[in-house]
Scaffold this motif. Structure first.
Motif, PDB file in Angstrom:
ATOM      1  N   GLN A  80       0.826  -1.203   0.000  1.00 40.44           N
ATOM      2  CA  GLN A  80       0.000   0.000   0.000  1.00 40.44           C
ATOM      3  C   GLN A  80       0.865   1.260   0.000  1.00 40.44           C
ATOM      4  N   LEU A  81       0.513   2.215  -0.862  1.00 41.78           N
ATOM      5  CA  LEU A  81       1.191   3.501  -0.925  1.00 41.78           C
ATOM      6  C   LEU A  81       0.252   4.590  -0.425  1.00 41.78           C
ATOM      7  N   SER A  82       0.820   5.734  -0.053  1.00 48.75           N
ATOM      8  CA  SER A  82       0.012   6.829   0.477  1.00 48.75           C
ATOM      9  C   SER A  82      -0.342   7.857  -0.587  1.00 48.75           C
ATOM     10  N   CYS A  83       0.431   7.930  -1.667  1.00 44.59           N
ATOM     11  CA  CYS A  83       0.182   8.895  -2.740  1.00 44.59           C
ATOM     12  C   CYS A  83       0.398   8.203  -4.081  1.00 44.59           C
ATOM     13  N   THR A  84       0.148   8.944  -5.153  1.00 47.88           N
ATOM     14  CA  THR A  84       0.330   8.401  -6.496  1.00 47.88           C
ATOM     15  C   THR A  84       1.805   8.133  -6.764  1.00 47.88           C
ATOM     16  N   PRO A  85       2.189   6.921  -7.162  1.00 47.59           N
ATOM     17  CA  PRO A  85       3.602   6.651  -7.462  1.00 47.59           C
ATOM     18  C   PRO A  85       4.025   7.351  -8.739  1.00 47.59           C
ATOM     19  N   ARG A  86       5.243   7.835  -8.753  1.00 42.14           N
ATOM     20  CA  ARG A  86       5.771   8.535  -9.921  1.00 42.14           C
ATOM     21  C   ARG A  86       6.820   7.687 -10.645  1.00 42.14           C
ATOM     22  N   LYS A  87       7.886   7.339  -9.963  1.00 42.95           N
ATOM     23  CA  LYS A  87       8.945   6.506 -10.552  1.00 42.95           C
ATOM     24  C   LYS A  87       9.624   5.719  -9.446  1.00 42.95           C
ATOM     25  N   PHE A  88      10.319   4.637  -9.827  1.00 44.98           N
ATOM     26  CA  PHE A  88      11.106   3.890  -8.860  1.00 44.98           C
ATOM     27  C   PHE A  88      12.332   3.323  -9.557  1.00 44.98           C
ATOM     28  N   ILE A  89      13.375   3.056  -8.785  1.00 46.34           N
ATOM     29  CA  ILE A  89      14.629   2.500  -9.296  1.00 46.34           C
ATOM     30  C   ILE A  89      15.123   1.435  -8.322  1.00 46.34           C
ATOM     31  N   SER A  90      16.070   0.645  -8.780  1.00 47.77           N
ATOM     32  CA  SER A  90      16.691  -0.374  -7.942  1.00 47.77           C
ATOM     33  C   SER A  90      18.107   0.047  -7.595  1.00 47.77           C
ATOM     34  N   HIS A  91      18.590  -0.456  -6.478  1.00 42.96           N
ATOM     35  CA  HIS A  91      19.969  -0.198  -6.056  1.00 42.96           C
ATOM     36  C   HIS A  91      20.880  -1.222  -6.712  1.00 42.96           C
ATOM     37  N   LEU A 145      14.214  10.443  -9.952  1.00 41.93           N
ATOM     38  CA  LEU A 145      15.270  10.022  -9.041  1.00 41.93           C
ATOM     39  C   LEU A 145      16.273   9.151  -9.782  1.00 41.93           C
ATOM     40  N   ALA A 146      17.485   9.052  -9.242  1.00 36.87           N
ATOM     41  CA  ALA A 146      18.546   8.252  -9.853  1.00 36.87           C
ATOM     42  C   ALA A 146      19.585   7.915  -8.796  1.00 36.87           C
ATOM     43  N   VAL A 147      20.193   6.735  -8.922  1.00 38.47           N
ATOM     44  CA  VAL A 147      21.335   6.347  -8.094  1.00 38.47           C
ATOM     45  C   VAL A 147      22.596   6.667  -8.886  1.00 38.47           C
ATOM     46  N   VAL A 148      23.451   7.531  -8.330  1.00 42.09           N
ATOM     47  CA  VAL A 148      24.599   8.063  -9.077  1.00 42.09           C
ATOM     48  C   VAL A 148      25.889   7.729  -8.344  1.00 42.09           C
ATOM     49  N   PRO A 149      26.856   7.076  -9.023  1.00 44.17           N
ATOM     50  CA  PRO A 149      28.199   6.881  -8.440  1.00 44.17           C
ATOM     51  C   PRO A 149      29.093   8.079  -8.795  1.00 44.17           C
ATOM     52  N   PHE A 150      29.140   9.074  -7.967  1.00 39.05           N
ATOM     53  CA  PHE A 150      29.907  10.291  -8.268  1.00 39.05           C
ATOM     54  C   PHE A 150      31.403  10.000  -8.238  1.00 39.05           C
ATOM     55  N   ALA A 151      32.072  10.349  -9.352  1.00 35.95           N
ATOM     56  CA  ALA A 151      33.515  10.119  -9.445  1.00 35.95           C
ATOM     57  C   ALA A 151      34.282  10.990  -8.460  1.00 35.95           C
ATOM     58  N   ALA A 152      33.759  12.165  -8.122  1.00 30.93           N
ATOM     59  CA  ALA A 152      34.443  13.056  -7.182  1.00 30.93           C
ATOM     60  C   ALA A 152      34.498  12.471  -5.780  1.00 30.93           C
ATOM     61  N   ARG A 153      33.674  11.472  -5.497  1.00 32.99           N
ATOM     62  CA  ARG A 153      33.671  10.819  -4.194  1.00 32.99           C
ATOM     63  C   ARG A 153      34.135   9.383  -4.294  1.00 32.99           C
ATOM     64  N   GLY A 154      34.943   9.083  -5.290  1.00 32.82           N
ATOM     65  CA  GLY A 154      35.493   7.750  -5.432  1.00 32.82           C
ATOM     66  C   GLY A 154      34.485   6.704  -5.839  1.00 32.82           C
ATOM     67  N   GLY A 155      33.433   7.115  -6.563  1.00 29.88           N
ATOM     68  CA  GLY A 155      32.414   6.175  -6.998  1.00 29.88           C
ATOM     69  C   GLY A 155      31.391   5.820  -5.949  1.00 29.88           C
ATOM     70  N   GLU A 156      31.355   6.575  -4.841  1.00 31.77           N
ATOM     71  CA  GLU A 156      30.363   6.311  -3.795  1.00 31.77           C
ATOM     72  C   GLU A 156      28.959   6.577  -4.339  1.00 31.77           C
TER      73      GLU A 156
END
Length: 851
Positions: free
Chosen positions: A635-646, A732-743
């Protein structure tokens, strides 16, 4: 089947007939005028039938009067019940001849909405515009009111006319009659301003309020003789019972009262058996049902709900996923060889996140072990019994009930008959078949001859004895030489080979079953011979009941292990359970054959079982036939917009949000202010479930939004972050920033900001790192070569990680409309805009810029 787009649908019944007919308006049928397709001036968009089944009106969206330069568009058309007088039709027409001036004036009430009656003269076969009067400019729906004089008496069925449904009010109208107006009751929520309801409805009068959500029932043939009422539904899902007090054809009062709350429907239908069928177009309920069947407990005449009058005021389910906001195909379940479908579905507080996967009582349980057999009796308790007649010192190879009072046990050293089946076939290691049959005295006698097969027998199957017969005529035998033979059990040619089927691999199991398949024979069940091979392939062939020939062979790959076939009962109908590396169920549902995989661990053996007092002993059960996929809903509380996986953990991250509703922080803040001011608060109203009654309404510009962390394996929410300051998440997006060593970081695009989060608690928590202010709304973001690419309005931007915010490195402003989708391929960026255009941008390998 209709080869075209269906525009409208209406039902009617000819006078004196008992059969209903349907009229379908499409762009390719006869109920359409013109050959230029479905256009606004081509009739067929609206259909209305005369209540007596004498005529039908076919209307277009737009009507033009070229002589007077007037333009009208229709919003609804309905037949008026006038008994057996000339057929009459009512339409809501809006004059938009001066729409440009109205638009400049920004005042929609300048548009004239007309309630118009059209009459068909049956004598002249001619249609005339009989009556037209202005009505409420926010009117959007017409409901037919029963009327007309009964042919056998002077009594009237009702006052005739129509109910005009508009924003905030319901109006009764009929030509040459006074109108009656009654307000629609509103909810009294402590956090909700009534003005918010009015403002919202006035913005969407055509799609909300009481548009296209109405049902009517006439109770002439029930206990309430001569009475009728209406059920109307608001945009919140509230049902209102509307009644008309009348004397003959004169209306005295129009009354409305709250009835119940159901999911917001696109159509309602009341059945004569006392059920209400709710067809919800956009709402997804927690159990996955798009449509519900409710049973009336009472008609609301004896409750304490207040009733508003015009005189005082001058249980079955159809499942669907509509609408799907976002979806992905992934395999996140351990030990699963097939991927799962994840979908964010629904609208508002009834939204859900779903994972889709292919997915009489017994008296004894027989358990076979290596060194013996155990018999359990099923009663109030399950306990071991000794005096069963079974040989308990040896393992049981097969057991079967024969007739109504006998059992048969097959063990390595022979067979034991314990008063049960009339026919037994035993395959010996010498490749011979031994046939036994139960005589009239209850003795099991061996047939005088044995059948030599010439090859080792690997599988046997005898069909169930048909009702009204004493024996089944055929036996299927699978041999090691990769053949299946049909053997006759008829007394005139017992154990003779009738037909033969060549196989591609040695058989591992055979099962004959009589199952109904309307695609083959609608009148009676078809006899199928199911053949499981050692290479995991299943063959299904039709056995001719007259001559025993095998025809119409079909194949399906089930898995990597040799197949085992078991005949089971599903809802008192025969079914086939096929066991391989996956388990499959072959069954009949709604007269059609289905073959569905089961979501279960690999099974070595199974059997249908049912106990009245011990339901926990059942290994598994089939919850609902006809479903190709199993659905696990969150169950969700609002209209879903987008989702991603880790990329490294199993969690999914979903953003949800709704406009014109209060968020959690705003609700808590306003409740604290009300309590501090000492104002009374109805706690019972606050505890109403939002998935049923909806969230608290708010003025325009108010948003409720959150980031939800979902565990798809456990099918539950493990964390949620509510956005403050009236922000709404769009991407939304999961981003490995190079400035932080790919974190890895989670970046969420909201209206005016890019929120950057770090993952905590192994991915079950989020911590806000910083916010980057934007000059437009980001609708798409994606990771790209250690940086973030964002579509901010009409601009494409590249961001790097900074200490206090994201740093903009490059920007491309050559797009003509807002960017809505982004994808990457190497150094290429694929951009999709709001006008369905696709662009490709390349990043230079020598410097940071787009071309």
């Amino acid at each position: 089947m209709v080869f075209g787009s269906i525009r409208s649908l209406a039902a009617f019944r000819l006078t004196g007939s008992t059969k209903d007919y349907a009229i379908v308006g499409s762009d390719s049928g006869r109920i359409t005028f013109g050959k230029s397709g479905a256009r606004r001036i081509v009739p067929g968009q609206y259909l209305a039938t005369d209540p007596k089944g004498r005529s039908v009106m076919i209307a277009a969206v737009e009507k033009r009067n070229y002589t007077q330069k007037q333009r009208y568009y229709s919003t609804t058309v309905v037949g008026v019940d006038v008994g057996f007088e000339n057929p009459l039709f009512a339409a809501l027409e809006v004059d938009y001849s001066e729409s440009d001036r109205i638009l400049l004036a920004k005042h929609s009430t300048l548009q004239k909405t007309m309630l118009t009656y059209y009459e068909l003269d049956l004598g002249l076969n001619h249609v005339v515009r009989k009556w037209s009067e202005p009505t409420d400019p926010r009117a959007n729906l017409l409901v037919q009111v029963p009327g007309g004089q009964v042919a056998s008496s002077d009594r009237f069925d009702g006052p005739s006319g129509v109910l005009v449904c508009c924003e905030d009010h319901i109006i009764y109208r009929h030509m040459d009659r006074p109108q009656h107006r009654v307000p629609i009751p509103r909810r009294n929520h402590p956090l909700e301003d009534p003005a918010w309801h009015h403002y919202r409805s006035s913005c969407h009068a055509q799609n909300e309020g009481l548009s296209s959500k109405t049902a009517q029932i006439s109770l002439h043939n029930t206990r309430i003789q001569g009475a009728f009422f209406f059920l109307l539904q608001s945009e919140d899902g509230d049902l209102f019972k509307v009644t008309i007090d009348h004397e003959e054809d004169e209306v005295k009062a129009l009354k409305v009262k709250y009835f119940d709350t159901v999911p917001v429907a696109s159509s309602l239908c009341i059945l004569k058996s006392g059920f209400l069928f709710v067809v919800a177009e956009f709402v997804i309920i927690t159990d996955g049902s798009l449509s519900h069947l409710y049973q009336f407990q009472k008609l609301g005449d004896d409750d304490d709900e207040p009733e508003f009058s015009s005189t005082s005021y001058p249980a079955d389910e159809l499942e669907s996923l509509d609408p799907i906001m976002d979806s992905k195909v992934m395999n996140v379940l351990p030990n699963s060889d097939t991927p799962q479908i994840f979908a964010a579905c629904g609208r508002g507080s009834r939204s859900t996140f779903r994972m889709l996967r292919h997915d009489e009582f017994d008296s004894y349980i027989i358990l076979s072990f290596v060194n013996g057999t155990l018999v359990l009796s099923i009663g109030e308790t399950i306990e071991e019994v000794q005096d069963t007649g079974f040989l308990s010192s040896a393992p049981t190879l097969a057991v079967q009930q024969i007739g109504a009072d006998a059992l048969l046990q097959v063990h390595p050293h022979g067979i034991r008959h314990v008063l049960t089946d009339r026919r037994v076939v035993v395959a010996l290691s010498s490749a011979e078949l031994v046939y036994f049959e139960l005589d009239l005295d209850g003795q099991l006698n061996e047939y005088q001859d044995r059948k030599a097969m010439g090859s080792t027998v690997l599988a046997l199957s005898i069909a169930e004895v048909p009702e009204g017969r004493q024996r089944t005529p055929y036996l299927a035998v699978g041999c090691e030489d990769q053949t299946v033979r049909i053997i006759s059990l008829d007394p005139e040619n017992t154990l003779e080979t009738i037909s033969l089927q060549a196989l591609t691999a040695p058989p591992s199991a055979i099962c004959i079953a009589d199952m109904l398949d309307a695609s083959i024979n609608k009148a009676q069940p078809t006899t199928f011979v199911n053949i499981g091979l050692q290479n995991g392939v299943l063959l299904r062939t039709v056995l001719d009941p007259i001559n025993g020939q095998l025809t119409d062979t079909r194949t399906r790959f089930l898995g990597t292990r040799p197949i085992k076939l078991l005949r089971v009962q599903i809802e008192k109908s025969p079914a086939i359970l096929a066991l391989s590396s996956r388990s499959w169920l072959n069954y009949t549902h709604q007269n059609l054959m289905h073959f569905t995989p089961l979501i279960f661990e690999n099974l070595d053996y199974a059997w249908s079982f049912s106990a009245e007092l011990s339901p926990e002993v059942i290994i598994f059960q089939i919850p609902k036939l006809g479903m190709k996929l199993k659905q696990d809903a969150i169950q969700l509380s609002c209209t879903p917009r987008k989702f991603i996986s880790h990329p490294t953990n199993r969690f999914l991250y979903l953003i949800e949000g709704d406009h014109r509703v209060l968020g959690e922080d705003a609700i808590n803040r306003q409740l604290a202010q009300l309590r501090q001011a000492g104002k009374p608060i109805d706690e019972e109203v606050l505890r109403l479930p939002s998935e049923v009654f909806g969230r608290v309404r708010a003025p325009a510009g108010t948003w409720a939004s959150a980031i939800r962390i979902i565990d798809p394996v456990e099918a539950k929410t493990v964390g949620i972050v509510h956005l403050d300051n009236n922000e709404a998440a769009f991407c939304l997006a999961v981003v490995p920033f190079a400035a932080r060593g790919g974190e890895l970081h989670l970046v969420v695009g909201t209206a005016g900001f890019l929120r950057t989060y770090t993952f905590t608690q192994d991915g079950t928590g989020l911590e806000l790192l910083h916010k980057t202010e934007l000059d437009d709304v980001p609708l798409a973001i994606i990771a790209f070569q250690g940086r973030l690419v964002a579509g901010v309005g009409k601009a494409l931007r590249l961001y790097e990680m900074g200490k206090k915010k994201l740093l903009r490195k490059v920007e491309n402003k050559t797009f003509s409309s807002p960017i809505v989708t982004l994808n990457t391929q190497g150094s290429r960026i694929l951009v999709g805009d709001m006008q369905d255009s696709i662009f490709m941008r390349l990043q230079s390998t020598r410097s940071i810029w787009f071309r």
